[in-house]
Design a protein around this motif. Sequence first.
Motif, short mmCIF file in Angstrom:
data_model
loop_
_atom_site.label_atom_id
_atom_site.label_comp_id
_atom_site.label_asym_id
_atom_site.label_seq_id
_atom_site.Cartn_x
_atom_site.Cartn_y
_atom_site.Cartn_z
N THR A 138 0.53 -1.44 -0.18
CA THR A 138 -0.24 0.29 0.29
C THR A 138 0.89 1.70 0.04
O THR A 138 0.45 2.36 -0.30
N VAL A 139 1.66 1.32 0.65
CA VAL A 139 2.44 3.07 0.74
C VAL A 139 3.17 3.05 -0.45
O VAL A 139 2.97 4.49 -0.64
N PRO A 140 3.99 2.01 -0.89
CA PRO A 140 4.71 2.28 -2.22
C PRO A 140 3.30 3.17 -3.25
O PRO A 140 3.86 3.96 -4.14
N ALA A 141 2.46 2.63 -3.33
CA ALA A 141 1.70 2.73 -4.40
C ALA A 141 1.03 4.45 -4.10
O ALA A 141 0.73 5.55 -4.66
N GLU B 58 1.48 -0.64 -8.13
CA GLU B 58 1.31 -1.84 -8.23
C GLU B 58 1.94 -3.25 -8.96
O GLU B 58 1.82 -5.06 -8.57
N THR B 59 1.95 -3.07 -10.34
CA THR B 59 2.01 -3.87 -10.92
C THR B 59 3.54 -4.19 -10.34
O THR B 59 4.00 -5.47 -10.60
N GLY C 163 -3.37 -3.46 -10.98
CA GLY C 163 -2.26 -2.94 -11.55
C GLY C 163 -1.54 -5.16 -11.16
O GLY C 163 -0.74 -5.18 -11.91
N TYR C 164 -0.90 -5.28 -9.55
CA TYR C 164 -0.90 -7.52 -9.27
C TYR C 164 -1.76 -7.78 -10.36
O TYR C 164 -1.36 -8.91 -10.83
N LEU C 165 -3.20 -7.06 -10.10
CA LEU C 165 -4.24 -8.34 -10.40
C LEU C 165 -4.28 -8.58 -12.08
O LEU C 165 -3.77 -9.90 -12.63
#
Lengths: 260, 260
Positions: free
Chosen positions: B123-126, B199-200, B208-210
């Motif tokens: 979460t934090v970097p996003a 997220e990617t 992004g991860y999804l």
Amino acid sequence: MDLVEFENVSMRYGEDGPLAIENISLSVKENEFVAVVGPSGCGKSTLMKLVTGLAPPSDGYVYLGGKQVAGPQKGVGMAFQASNLLPWRTTLENVLLPLEIVAEYRHKFRREKTQFEELGRALLKRVGLAGCEHKYPWELSGGMQQRASICRALIHRPSLLMLDEPFGALDAFTREELWCMVRDLWQEEPFTVVLVTHDLREAVFLADTVYVMSKGPGRILVRKPVNLPRPRELSVTYTDPFADLVFELRDHIGRIREGS
Amino acid sequence: MTLAQRKRLLMKASPWLLLVFLILLWELVCFAFQVPDYLFPAPTEIWGSWLEYRPQIIEHATQTLFTTVVGFALAVAFGLVLGMLVGSSPVIYKAVYPLMVGFNSIPKVAFVPVLVVWFGIGTVPAILTAFLISFFPVVVNMATGLATLEPELQDVMRSLGASRIDILKKVALPRSMPYFFASLKVAITLAFVGSVISETVASNVGIGYLMLSASSTMDMGLVFAGLVVIGVMGVVMYEVFALVERRMTGWATRGSDPAF
């Protein structure tokens, strides 16, 4: 008593730029209506900046109300060629703006808002803008915007009203209407006015004293008292004494042109 | 139905009509050229993925929306303050601008690994990436809005004895609001770019991860469903701010539709 006094004032922009005005001495009495005319670029606007203290003179002294001008003067009303009304405020809110700023009024503004609003309405009515209080500036015509702008310059009863070509962008008929409006405002409750213009008829019709300035650097060529009786009707502009005055002033301007 | 009414109806329906047309065209192209699903899925295929994975998509989309909005809110608060500083002082303007332009030229994706080292993944970097990418337009617009205040208006205010704070509060800030809201619309879409990038690269939640994990299993239907969801969220947020803008600064478009 002299409200404004210039003593041998010169002004240049920048360190060694050309002189904008040179060696100007003049005085404006309290409740006098003074007009300054001259060709464009003769430093009329510089004169305004000096009186209001927005710019310091390079040489000489400027006095306002007996005190030397240093820094922006409080409680001077100004109106320009562009009305500069704030588009997010209604006409009435625009007119009341000075009361939110000027030290004398700002602390009572919240408390006495209704009284101030009445004051604003009354002033708007005097210039023929009754019913426009809640319109936005862009819903008004150019002439109406200019009326509102002059109301804004007068609402806080400034000791001095500075008008910088306030009717320059208007058509001839609207301009004459506004001359009469300013005349009436001044006639009802006199205040001190310095009107900067390049319209000689406007200057002679409205002013007690007309100063003619020369071009680059600006110097005062002539000081001409206007002795036409007051109150002046618009028809006075078609009489011989009026025409003679205008012609005489025009002659000076003509000489400036040839001279340069 | 009159001509004017028909015209207005067409105006309202036009974005939907264009959307439907493009989807039909897309479907038709996929069908006509027999494009395989694992390269470029047809709209019907994407719809199928949406129905199949709806709970997961919604869960990840909520995470993305959350990080985006938080990052965006930080960007607005920070951008507003910095923009006000930059716009109201020439010295700060000179000092900060080159630095900010330089910083903004760094692709934010290159910054994500640094953030991961500092804050771990997730979460934090996003949030921070969304913040870093979207504060720039807010600062620039706010500074431009403040710095382009008309000198004459400043003169009017100063001759009333207004302090810098007065000028900022009464004139400069309200006048900058159209610039500010314009920047919000740019910033919110950029914030989505930032959070999805992060997220990617470094997350195990979020759209992004999804999409990354779906593409690694060649599930292009799900990848595209993710893209569409991001797009829809972007449009919705944009519209929210467009609505707020119309409410707050209707005076800037004179109460009419914002276009030529």
